[in-house]
Design an enzyme around this catalytic site. Structure first.
Site, mmCIF file in Angstrom:
data_model
loop_
_atom_site.group_PDB
_atom_site.id
_atom_site.type_symbol
_atom_site.label_atom_id
_atom_site.label_comp_id
_atom_site.label_asym_id
_atom_site.label_seq_id
_atom_site.Cartn_x
_atom_site.Cartn_y
_atom_site.Cartn_z
ATOM 1 N N SER A 132 21.343 26.161 -40.960
ATOM 2 C CA SER A 132 20.247 26.971 -40.423
ATOM 3 C C SER A 132 19.819 26.502 -39.043
ATOM 4 O O SER A 132 19.110 27.226 -38.334
ATOM 5 C CB SER A 132 19.046 26.952 -41.376
ATOM 6 N N SER A 154 21.136 21.188 -40.974
ATOM 7 C CA SER A 154 21.462 22.320 -41.836
ATOM 8 C C SER A 154 22.216 23.349 -41.014
ATOM 9 O O SER A 154 22.076 23.415 -39.784
ATOM 10 C CB SER A 154 20.182 22.960 -42.396
ATOM 11 N N TYR A 196 11.910 26.320 -40.661
ATOM 12 C CA TYR A 196 12.990 25.473 -41.174
ATOM 13 C C TYR A 196 14.159 25.414 -40.200
ATOM 14 O O TYR A 196 14.633 24.337 -39.831
ATOM 15 C CB TYR A 196 13.456 26.006 -42.528
ATOM 16 N N ASP A 229 11.659 8.278 -51.278
ATOM 17 C CA ASP A 229 11.293 9.651 -51.612
ATOM 18 C C ASP A 229 9.800 9.698 -51.887
ATOM 19 O O ASP A 229 9.203 8.668 -52.237
ATOM 20 C CB ASP A 229 12.067 10.154 -52.834
#
Length: 261
Positions: free
Chosen positions: A141, A139, A152, A34
């Protein structure tokens, strides 16, 4: 899965942290990757990794090739092998088309798409040795267009197709590649930015009438890495409570009752 090693990007919080914990429960060592930038009140990487067990915390930005190379080298040096790569790291930057300048566009693509490409490419030589697998996190999306998601949504749609490209090319080496597309998930970030009106609208549109949990998405990811999914590759699984399956149908029709004749 005991004795194997996974790399999980975006592991300091949310789905990545839930996936890390589930891998550990299955006896898998985990390199947690991360950028170590706290979001809201969520724990940073070092705090998230504390007391988890057999983990290696790597504070690298996976949009940078040299950082990805170091990620692979450090993981190999610590654990000696790489069996699973979970490309979970991503940025959720939402905004109108006209206000998405090129810098904003590239910032989204750099992590959400470039990072998946770079990590997968760098891990491939190690995955060839172990007959490992890759799970990319896209996602809903990437499947359903929506307002404010020009960058995105496009990045996640590209991840879905990249998954298929990877599966087609890497299958001959025994490397499986699949993709999980989460729907709305109950996270601290979602709780902070989703108004009651948004929550109610999502519940109306999702057949299961609720958000998913981080653990539910992690369950799908770890299943796809397991031997139980040994003949599954090139697939996209929408872990979304049925959201994608409903298309653009009107939620109000669900409550309609037709008189039987």
């Amino acid at each position: 899965m005991t004795g194997r090693t996974a790399i999980v990007t975006g592991a300091a919080r949310g789905i990545g942290l839930a996936t890390t914990k589930l891998f550990l429960a299955e006896g898998v060592s985990v390199a947690m990757v991360d950028r170590d930038v706290p979001a809201l009140e969520e724990a940073a990487l070092e705090e998230a990794a504390r007391n988890l067990g057999d983990v290696l915390a790597l504070p690298y930005d996976i949009s940078r090739p040299h950082a990805v190379a170091a990620m692979i080298a450090d993981t190999r040096a610590r654990f000696g092998r790489i069996d699973y790569l979970v490309n979970n790291a991503g940025v959720a930057d939402f905004g109108p088309l006209e206000r998405t300048d090129f810098e904003r566009w590239r910032a989204v693509m750099a992590t959400n798409l470039d990072g998946v490409f770079l990590c997968s490419q760098a891990a491939t030589p190690e995955l060839k040795k172990t007959g490992g697998c890759i799970v990319n996190v896209a996602s809903i999306s990437g499947l359903r267009a929506s307002t404010l998601r020009v960058a995105y949504g496009t990045s996640k749609a590209a991840v879905i197709h990249l998954t298929r490209q990877q599966a087609a090319e890497l299958g001959e080496y025994g490397i499986r590649v699949n993709c999980v597309a989460p729907g709305p998930v109950r996270t601290k970030l979602a709780a902070a930015v989703h108004t009651r009106e948004i929550v109610d609208a999502y519940h109306d549109a999702i057949p299961l009438n609720r958000y998913g949990s981080e653990e539910e998405i992690a369950n799908v990811i770890v299943f796809l890495c397991s031997d139980k999914a040994s003949y599954v590759t090139g697939q996209m699984i929408a872990a979304d409570g049925g959201f994608e399956a409903t298309g653009v149908g009107l939620p109000a029709l669900r409550a309609a009752r037709l008189d039987e004749t």
